[in-house]
Write a protein that holds these residues in place. Structure first.
Motif, PDB file in Angstrom:
ATOM      1  N   GLY A  63      43.745  43.057  32.329  1.00  0.00           N
ATOM      2  CA  GLY A  63      44.513  43.108  33.407  1.00  0.00           C
ATOM      3  C   GLY A  63      45.186  42.213  34.165  1.00  0.00           C
ATOM      4  O   GLY A  63      46.340  42.408  34.322  1.00  0.00           O
ATOM      5  N   GLU A 111      32.336  44.724  37.484  1.00  0.00           N
ATOM      6  CA  GLU A 111      32.688  44.419  39.217  1.00  0.00           C
ATOM      7  C   GLU A 111      31.762  44.067  39.645  1.00  0.00           C
ATOM      8  O   GLU A 111      32.186  42.458  40.595  1.00  0.00           O
ATOM      9  CB  GLU A 111      32.676  45.996  39.436  1.00  0.00           C
ATOM     10  CG  GLU A 111      34.002  47.240  39.095  1.00  0.00           C
ATOM     11  CD  GLU A 111      34.992  46.045  39.797  1.00  0.00           C
ATOM     12  OE1 GLU A 111      35.224  45.576  40.480  1.00  0.00           O
ATOM     13  OE2 GLU A 111      36.206  47.267  38.869  1.00  0.00           O
ATOM     14  N   VAL A 160      38.316  37.926  40.421  1.00  0.00           N
ATOM     15  CA  VAL A 160      39.592  39.006  39.745  1.00  0.00           C
ATOM     16  C   VAL A 160      40.437  38.913  40.241  1.00  0.00           C
ATOM     17  O   VAL A 160      41.470  38.713  41.333  1.00  0.00           O
ATOM     18  CB  VAL A 160      38.963  40.432  39.184  1.00  0.00           C
ATOM     19  CG1 VAL A 160      37.240  40.386  38.338  1.00  0.00           C
ATOM     20  CG2 VAL A 160      38.478  41.515  40.782  1.00  0.00           C
ATOM     21  N   LEU A 206      39.697  47.856  35.200  1.00  0.00           N
ATOM     22  CA  LEU A 206      40.655  46.966  35.936  1.00  0.00           C
ATOM     23  C   LEU A 206      42.041  47.123  35.095  1.00  0.00           C
ATOM     24  O   LEU A 206      43.109  47.081  35.845  1.00  0.00           O
ATOM     25  CB  LEU A 206      40.331  45.187  35.408  1.00  0.00           C
ATOM     26  CG  LEU A 206      41.063  44.470  36.764  1.00  0.00           C
ATOM     27  CD1 LEU A 206      40.925  44.826  37.640  1.00  0.00           C
ATOM     28  CD2 LEU A 206      40.454  42.999  36.441  1.00  0.00           C
ATOM     29  N   ARG A 250      43.370  50.270  36.201  1.00  0.00           N
ATOM     30  CA  ARG A 250      43.601  50.401  38.320  1.00  0.00           C
ATOM     31  C   ARG A 250      45.385  49.227  37.526  1.00  0.00           C
ATOM     32  O   ARG A 250      46.032  49.155  38.795  1.00  0.00           O
ATOM     33  CB  ARG A 250      43.082  49.048  38.295  1.00  0.00           C
ATOM     34  CG  ARG A 250      42.241  50.414  38.848  1.00  0.00           C
ATOM     35  CD  ARG A 250      40.581  49.672  39.386  1.00  0.00           C
ATOM     36  NE  ARG A 250      39.786  48.221  40.077  1.00  0.00           N
ATOM     37  CZ  ARG A 250      39.527  47.194  39.678  1.00  0.00           C
ATOM     38  NH1 ARG A 250      38.666  47.968  39.384  1.00  0.00           N
ATOM     39  NH2 ARG A 250      39.351  46.659  41.143  1.00  0.00           N
TER      40      ARG A 250
END
Length: 319
Positions: free
Chosen positions: A74, A172, A178, A194, A197
Motif C-alpha cells: 500500500g 490485519e 498501517v 491493502l 484498498r
C-alpha cells in the motif's frame, strides 16, 4: 543462467539490501516477530524484482531510500522520469497529495516480487515513455501472500489469489500500524487487500484525476479487483474514460471500460497461463517473455512499448 551485462542491477539491489532491517531494528519494530519472519522472503522478492524489472533505471540513492519499504503493501511512490529528480516515497494519501500526487495522470502497479524496487523500476519505465511523473502503488508482501504462495498462488495467481483475501485478516491483526486509508468507501472494499484498498482510495479521492492505469503481471489483478469493487458499489462513474494498459497478464476488467490495451510478450507462457483466454491480446512484442529487465535476453521493453502506444494512440490513451 543469463548473466547481467552491466553492473546496474547488482549495484541497485546491493544498495537496497545493505540498508535492510538490522536485527536491532527488527526487534524494535511494532511487530518484531512478524518482521523477522518475513524479512528473508522480502529480501528474496527484491532479488526476484531484480530479475523481472529494469532496476538499472533506479539511482542507488533511491534504492537505499526504498530499502525499509521493500515490501510495504500500500505504500505510494511518485516516480519522475530519469534525470528529472529523485523519486518520492509518500507515507499516506495526504502526503501523496502534498508531494505533488495531485498532478500525476498515470498510476502504475507492479506485481512479481511485490517489492518497492520493482514497483519503482516499472513506474520509471512508464515515466520515461510519457515524459512525466508516474504514481505507483506497492503491492506488498505479507503473511497472506506467504500462505497463498505455499498453495501455489504465486504461480497460479489468476486462480488462487482469491485465497489471499481469506488470509489477509491475519495481516490485519499482525501488521500493527498501517496506512490510514479513508474511503467514502464501498463496504465491499473493507476486506480487500491493502494494495487494492489503496488503489480504490486513490481512484475515489476528488483531489486526483488519473487518465491511465497500468500494471505488470499480478499488478493487473490488483487493478481489476479495485475497478470491480468500485463498479459494484456504483463509485466509478467518473472513471469511464480512463485508459488501461495491462502488461504481461490479460485480466478481465468491468465491461464499462473500453480503452484497454493488453500487452503480452510473444513467448510469455507464464503470463498466458495467468491470463483470461477470452481476451484478445493486442500488442505482442517479438521474442519477449515475462520479465522487463533490459539487461536480460527476451525482455519485454516497457519504455519502448509505452512510447509506441503514446505515439500511436496519443490523447485516446491518456486523456
Amino acid at each position: 543462467m543469463v548473466q547481467l551485462s552491466t553492473p546496474g542491477t547488482p549495484l541497485v539491489l546491493a544498495c537496497a539490501q545493505l540498508k535492510r532491517n538490522t536485527p536491532a531494528e527488527v526487534a524494535q519494530a511494532n511487530t518484531p516477530w512478524r518482521e523477522a519472519s518475513l524479512e528473508s522472503w522480502r529480501r528474496r522478492n527484491a532479488v526476484l524484482d531484480a530479475v523481472f524489472y529494469d532496476l538499472k533505471v533506479i539511482d542507488p540513492q533511491e534504492a537505499a531510500a526504498l530499502a525499509p519499504w521493500l515490501a510495504r503493501e500500500g505504500a505510494l511512490l511518485i516516480v519522475p522520469p530519469s534525470g528529472a529528480g529523485m523519486l518520492r516515497l509518500c507515507l499516506d494519501i495526504d502526503d501523496f497529495a502534498k508531494e505533488g500526487g495531485a498532478g500525476t495522470r498515470i498510476l502504475a502497479v507492479a506485481g512479481v516480487g511485490s517489492s518497492a524496487l520493482g514497483t519503482a523500476a516499472f513506474a520509471r519505465n512508464v515515466a520515461d515513455a510519457f515524459g512525466e511523473p508516474v504514481a505507483a502503488v506497492v503491492s506488498g508482501y505479507g503473511l497472506a501472500d506467504l500462505f497463498t504462495e505455499a498453495l501455489g498462488g504465486w504461480f497460479w495467481f489468476g486462480t488462487l489469489n482469491r485465497m489471499r483475501h481469506t488470509f489477509e485478516q491475519i495481516d490485519e491483526l499482525t501488521r500493527g500500524t498501517v496506512f490510514d486509508i479513508s474511503l467514502a468507501a464501498p463496504p465491499n472494499v473493507a476486506h480487500a487487500s491493502l494494495d487494492t484498498r489503496m488503489l480504490c482510495a486513490l481512484l475515489t479521492d476528488s483531489r486526483f484525476r488519473f487518465g491511465l492505469l497500468t500494471g505488470h503481471s499480478k499488478g493487473n489483478l490488483v487493478i481489476s479487483e479495485a475497478l470491480y469493487a468500485l463498479h459494484d458499489a456504483g463509485a466509478d462513474a467518473h472513471l469511464a474514460d480512463i485508459g488501461i494498459v495491462t502488461v504481461s497478464a490479460a485480466i478481465a476488467m468491468p465491461p464499462r471500460y473500453r480503452k484497454i490495451i493488453d500487452v503480452m510478450g510473444e513467448v510469455d507462457w507464464f503470463g498466458t497461463m495467468n491470463s483470461n483466454s477470452a481476451i484478445n491480446v493486442e500488442v505482442r512484442p517479438k521474442n519477449a517473455w515475462h520479465h522487463t529487465n533490459t539487461e536480460l535476453m527476451c525482455h519485454l521493453p516497457v519504455q519502448e512499448v509505452m512510447s509506441a502506444l503514446r505515439r500511436e494512440r496519443g490523447a485516446a490513451l491518456l486523456h
